[in-house]
Scaffold this motif. Structure first.
Motif, PDB file in Angstrom:
ATOM      1  N   SER A   1       9.481   5.337  26.370  1.00 35.43           N
ATOM      2  CA  SER A   1       8.703   5.723  25.121  1.00 35.43           C
ATOM      3  C   SER A   1       8.495   6.303  24.097  1.00 35.43           C
ATOM      4  N   TYR A   2       7.712   6.302  23.199  1.00 33.05           N
ATOM      5  CA  TYR A   2       8.175   7.348  21.590  1.00 33.05           C
ATOM      6  C   TYR A   2       7.136   8.684  22.873  1.00 33.05           C
ATOM      7  N   ARG A   3       7.580   9.631  22.219  1.00 31.43           N
ATOM      8  CA  ARG A   3       6.981  10.957  22.406  1.00 31.43           C
ATOM      9  C   ARG A   3       6.501  11.193  20.832  1.00 31.43           C
TER      10      ARG A   3
ATOM     11  N   THR B   1       1.623   9.420  23.584  1.00 32.49           N
ATOM     12  CA  THR B   1       3.190   9.173  23.603  1.00 32.49           C
ATOM     13  C   THR B   1       3.242   7.785  24.060  1.00 32.49           C
ATOM     14  N   VAL B   2       3.864   6.965  23.095  1.00 27.69           N
ATOM     15  CA  VAL B   2       3.780   5.192  23.319  1.00 27.69           C
ATOM     16  C   VAL B   2       4.755   4.424  24.094  1.00 27.69           C
ATOM     17  N   ARG B   3       4.375   4.158  25.382  1.00 32.07           N
ATOM     18  CA  ARG B   3       5.156   3.359  26.221  1.00 32.07           C
ATOM     19  C   ARG B   3       5.579   1.970  25.356  1.00 32.07           C
TER      20      ARG B   3
ATOM     21  N   LYS C   1       3.739 -10.581  20.094  1.00 30.93           N
ATOM     22  CA  LYS C   1       2.683 -10.418  19.152  1.00 30.93           C
ATOM     23  C   LYS C   1       3.654  -8.891  18.629  1.00 30.93           C
ATOM     24  N   SER C   2       2.726  -8.695  16.852  1.00 32.23           N
ATOM     25  CA  SER C   2       3.770  -7.556  16.470  1.00 32.23           C
ATOM     26  C   SER C   2       3.025  -6.571  17.078  1.00 32.23           C
ATOM     27  N   GLY C   3       4.232  -5.268  17.574  1.00 28.74           N
ATOM     28  CA  GLY C   3       4.058  -4.517  18.332  1.00 28.74           C
ATOM     29  C   GLY C   3       3.948  -4.615  19.804  1.00 28.74           C
ATOM     30  N   SER C   4       4.349  -5.844  20.402  1.00 31.27           N
ATOM     31  CA  SER C   4       4.831  -5.674  21.682  1.00 31.27           C
ATOM     32  C   SER C   4       5.947  -5.033  22.571  1.00 31.27           C
ATOM     33  N   GLY C   5       6.705  -4.918  21.542  1.00 30.83           N
ATOM     34  CA  GLY C   5       8.571  -3.316  21.870  1.00 30.83           C
ATOM     35  C   GLY C   5       9.453  -5.073  22.109  1.00 30.83           C
ATOM     36  N   LYS C   6       9.458  -5.975  21.019  1.00 31.82           N
ATOM     37  CA  LYS C   6      10.156  -6.327  20.603  1.00 31.82           C
ATOM     38  C   LYS C   6      11.566  -5.671  19.993  1.00 31.82           C
ATOM     39  N   THR C   7      11.358  -4.794  19.301  1.00 31.61           N
ATOM     40  CA  THR C   7      12.351  -4.625  18.366  1.00 31.61           C
ATOM     41  C   THR C   7      12.350  -3.751  19.012  1.00 31.61           C
TER      42      THR C   7
HETATM   43  N1  ADP Z   1       9.701   5.570  16.060  1.00 31.50           N
HETATM   44  C1  ADP Z   1       8.553   4.839  16.086  1.00 31.50           C
HETATM   45  N2  ADP Z   1       7.819   6.158  17.070  1.00 31.50           N
HETATM   46  C2  ADP Z   1       6.477   5.870  17.724  1.00 31.50           C
HETATM   47  N3  ADP Z   1       5.940   5.275  17.417  1.00 31.50           N
HETATM   48  C3  ADP Z   1       6.631   3.562  17.660  1.00 31.50           C
HETATM   49  C4  ADP Z   1       7.669   3.711  16.778  1.00 31.50           C
HETATM   50  N4  ADP Z   1       8.352   2.561  16.379  1.00 31.50           N
HETATM   51  C5  ADP Z   1       7.478   1.992  16.955  1.00 31.50           C
HETATM   52  N5  ADP Z   1       7.053   2.206  17.525  1.00 31.50           N
HETATM   53  C6  ADP Z   1       5.337   1.756  18.463  1.00 31.50           C
HETATM   54  O1  ADP Z   1       6.077   0.673  19.697  1.00 31.50           O
HETATM   55  C7  ADP Z   1       5.393  -0.296  19.981  1.00 31.50           C
HETATM   56  C8  ADP Z   1       6.771  -1.512  19.753  1.00 31.50           C
HETATM   57  O2  ADP Z   1       6.721  -1.491  18.376  1.00 31.50           O
HETATM   58  P1  ADP Z   1       7.758  -2.760  18.227  1.00 31.50           P
HETATM   59  O3  ADP Z   1       9.059  -2.363  19.154  1.00 31.50           O
HETATM   60  O4  ADP Z   1       8.428  -2.625  16.566  1.00 31.50           O
HETATM   61  O5  ADP Z   1       7.191  -3.699  18.197  1.00 31.50           O
HETATM   62  P2  ADP Z   1       7.710  -5.199  17.581  1.00 31.50           P
HETATM   63  O6  ADP Z   1       9.282  -5.526  17.904  1.00 31.50           O
HETATM   64  O7  ADP Z   1       7.031  -6.342  18.764  1.00 31.50           O
HETATM   65  O8  ADP Z   1       6.306  -5.590  16.088  1.00 31.50           O
HETATM   66  C9  ADP Z   1       3.931  -0.204  18.793  1.00 31.50           C
HETATM   67  O9  ADP Z   1       3.149   0.288  19.464  1.00 31.50           O
HETATM   68  C10 ADP Z   1       4.931   0.568  17.757  1.00 31.50           C
HETATM   69  O10 ADP Z   1       3.587   1.059  16.942  1.00 31.50           O
END
Ligand code: ADP
Ligand code: MG
Length: 222
Positions: free
Chosen positions: A11-13, A18-20, A40-46
């Motif tokens: 989770s990013y706090r 907080t984003v899980r 999809k973009s934003g799905s948590g891959k990175t």
């Molecule tokens: N540094 C960060 N701070 C807060 N939220 C983040 C951060 N990096 C990514 N997120 C959020 O976490 C979720 C997953 O992001 P990410 O892992 O980059 O996905 P993907 O690579 O699939 O596009 C998204 O909702 C994104 O907005």
């Protein structure tokens, strides 16, 4: 080298919310295979990839690299020796030549020059670049060639787990195919574990296993 995810969450706090980003993911990645992770973009891959690379620790659960949790690893050492990450923008050192870029992880480890050169040349050949590239600078190479140098550098590092975040994102069809074929050879012939995050379905099609991320969860497509 294998890599296992056991109920991994992250989770990013932020101040207000907080984003899980990764939600209780469990999966075993075997050596000798190429995995594609789509979604999809934003799905948590990175985020998931950075947990596997040891750039950060999960908020819950464990990432097990070569039998040991990333909580227990000396993560600098892990990044030097076990896992490497390849990015869309190659991240080569612009002022170092091709052979110096590939040799860099060996220089860091103070491997003797002759030995380091020998390994670097072998890895350069592994990515199908000829000797004529040795003294050239990254800026004078095509994108596909730069990505091959980046792969050779992670091989010189000795990484048996190769994580790639959109490695072909800036490449045309022909270069994409070439990079994917090289990554496949590393898995199938050298026993590397290769995990490719991609939105390119042509890349995913060539992987041994395709996984999809959706709202922080990892789903086996097969
Ligand atoms: N540094 C960060 N701070 C807060 N939220 C983040 C951060 N990096 C990514 N997120 C959020 O976490 C979720 C997953 O992001 P990410 O892992 O980059 O996905 P993907 O690579 O699939 O596009 C998204 O909702 C994104 O907005
Ligand atoms: Mg991403």
């Amino acid at each position: 080298m294998s890599i296992q995810l056991k109920n991994v969450s992250y989770s990013y706090r932020g101040k207000y919310q907080t984003v899980r980003a990764v939600n209780s993911v469990s999966f075993d990645f075997d050596e000798g295979k190429v995995y594609a992770v789509i979604g999809k973009s934003g799905s948590g891959k990175t985020t998931l990839l950075s947990l596997m690379a040891g750039l950060d620790l999960p908020t819950e659960g464990d990432v097990i690299v070569d039998g040991k949790s990333t909580r227990k690893w000396d993560r600098n050492r892990m990044r030097r020796e076990a896992v490497s990450v390849i990015y869309q923008n190659y991240n080569l050192f612009p002022l170092l030549s091709v052979i110096e870029n590939i040799r860099y992880p060996l220089d860091l480890r103070k491997v003797k020059r002759a030995k380091a050169d020998e390994i670097a040349r072998r890895m350069r050949e592994r990515v199908e670049l000829s000797e004529s590239y040795d003294d050239r600078l990254p800026a004078h190479l095509s994108g596909g060639e730069q990505q091959r140098v980046a792969i050779a550098r992670s091989l010189a590092q000795g990484s048996k787990i190769i994580l790639a975040d959109e490695p072909t994102g800036n490449l045309d069809t022909k270069n994409t195919e070439n990079i994917v074929n090289i990554l496949k050879k590393l898995a199938h012939e050298d026993g590397a574990t290769v995990i490719i995050v991609t939105h390119d379905l042509a890349v995913a099609e060539k992987a041994d296993v395709v996984l999809r991320m959706s709202d922080g969860e990892l789903v086996d497509k097969a």
